[in-house]
Design an enzyme around this catalytic site. Sequence first.
Site, PDB file in Angstrom:
ATOM      1  N   HIS A   1      -3.895  -4.281  -0.262  1.00 26.27           N
ATOM      2  CA  HIS A   1      -3.539  -4.845   1.044  1.00 26.27           C
ATOM      3  C   HIS A   1      -3.551  -6.367   0.953  1.00 26.27           C
ATOM      4  O   HIS A   1      -4.623  -6.979   0.968  1.00 26.27           O
ATOM      5  CB  HIS A   1      -4.526  -4.374   2.113  1.00 26.27           C
ATOM      6  CG  HIS A   1      -4.337  -2.957   2.527  1.00 26.27           C
ATOM      7  ND1 HIS A   1      -3.394  -2.576   3.461  1.00 26.27           N
ATOM      8  CD2 HIS A   1      -4.936  -1.824   2.120  1.00 26.27           C
ATOM      9  CE1 HIS A   1      -3.442  -1.272   3.623  1.00 26.27           C
ATOM     10  NE2 HIS A   1      -4.364  -0.792   2.818  1.00 26.27           N
TER      11      HIS A   1
ATOM     12  N   GLU B   1      -2.797  -8.418   3.209  1.00 27.73           N
ATOM     13  CA  GLU B   1      -3.285  -8.964   4.476  1.00 27.73           C
ATOM     14  C   GLU B   1      -4.791  -8.859   4.625  1.00 27.73           C
ATOM     15  O   GLU B   1      -5.366  -9.450   5.535  1.00 27.73           O
ATOM     16  CB  GLU B   1      -2.572  -8.282   5.648  1.00 27.73           C
ATOM     17  CG  GLU B   1      -3.006  -6.865   5.955  1.00 27.73           C
ATOM     18  CD  GLU B   1      -2.498  -5.803   4.995  1.00 27.73           C
ATOM     19  OE1 GLU B   1      -2.825  -4.621   5.214  1.00 27.73           O
ATOM     20  OE2 GLU B   1      -1.775  -6.132   4.021  1.00 27.73           O
TER      21      GLU B   1
ATOM     22  N   CYS C   1       0.831  -1.198   0.000  1.00 28.65           N
ATOM     23  CA  CYS C   1       0.000   0.000   0.000  1.00 28.65           C
ATOM     24  C   CYS C   1       0.876   1.263   0.000  1.00 28.65           C
ATOM     25  O   CYS C   1       1.625   1.484  -0.938  1.00 28.65           O
ATOM     26  CB  CYS C   1      -1.014  -0.023   1.141  1.00 28.65           C
ATOM     27  SG  CYS C   1      -2.345   1.177   0.906  1.00 28.65           S
TER      28      CYS C   1
END
Length: 193
Positions: free
Chosen positions: A175, A177, A77
């Site tokens: 992202h 995650e 990001c």
Amino acid sequence: MKTVIVDYKAGNVQSVLFALERLGVNATVSCEAEEIQSADKVIFPGVGEASSAMRALKAHNLDKLLPTLTQPFLGVCLGMQLLCQHSEEGDTEMLGIIPVPVKRFEIDLKVPHMGWNNLHHLQCELFAGIQEDEYAYFVHSFYAPVTEFTIAQSSYPEPFSAALQYKNFYAVQFHTEKSGAPGAQILQNFLNL
């Protein structure tokens, strides 16, 4: 294998740490030069605003250290944007590792670009096992244009770089995650480099 998450108080460190734990990896969180240099893999998350993030990096002398690293390195990001040359966000000079500018979305759609979007034109081993047009989760108001360093694209509505690579530096705008199974696969692919 030693994995270090760079902690400069401007990253989504906990969510990346949890994502790695789900993959069975116990990562170290640090801003210490010796710790980062000794890592086999370095992950560089980021959220927030470019100029304040650069100030935080400079406060820890990470602006000098990070460009010298030779092990596989993953920016996430804002971590991707910080690897670039210059950002229109606050007219900020970035780390200058990847020779690409960062521009603001000047479009008639809602900014920030937030939510799930397709990945396409996937290249390199970072996307092994990821299907063309797979979804990833984005939250950003600034983007890197498509260049020779682009290894994945997305569109909002025009194409932009969803991922970049320059030498040992890999970077994703989305992202990992927060991108479910595809994000976990991309993290695993990075750890396998």
